[in-house]
Design a protein around this motif. Structure first.
Motif: not given
Length: 84
Positions: A53-58, A77, A82-83
């Motif tokens: 998952a491409i999140t702002p934290i990633a 992941s 996470a992610f």
């Protein structure tokens, strides 16, 4: 004739250009790291079928860490920490 206002505006424009170039020079390594990390994440998803998952934290981890950061995000992941 050159007025004082024109000289002031020229000085302000030059200061803005110098400031913008310094900001770009400071941010450039993070942009390069983010691009390299996102390419690695994309290749991991395309070649190894790993869903990340491409999140702002990633993105922040990848931008600061570069290649090691993207490997960390992939490992987190895979381990479903996470992610996911």
């Amino acid at each position: 004739m050159v007025t004082g206002l024109e000289i002031l505006l020229l000085a302000l424009v030059l200061a803005a250009i110098v400031g913008a170039s310094r900001v770009i020079q400071a941010v450039r390594p993070f942009i390069v790291n983010a691009i390299v990390g996102l390419v690695v994440l994309f290749l991991a998803q395309a070649v190894f079928d790993i869903s990340v998952a491409i999140t702002p934290i990633a993105l922040l981890i990848v931008a600061i860490g570069g290649l090691p950061g993207s490997i960390l995000v992939i490992l987190l992941s895979i381990l479903e920490i996470a992610f996911v």
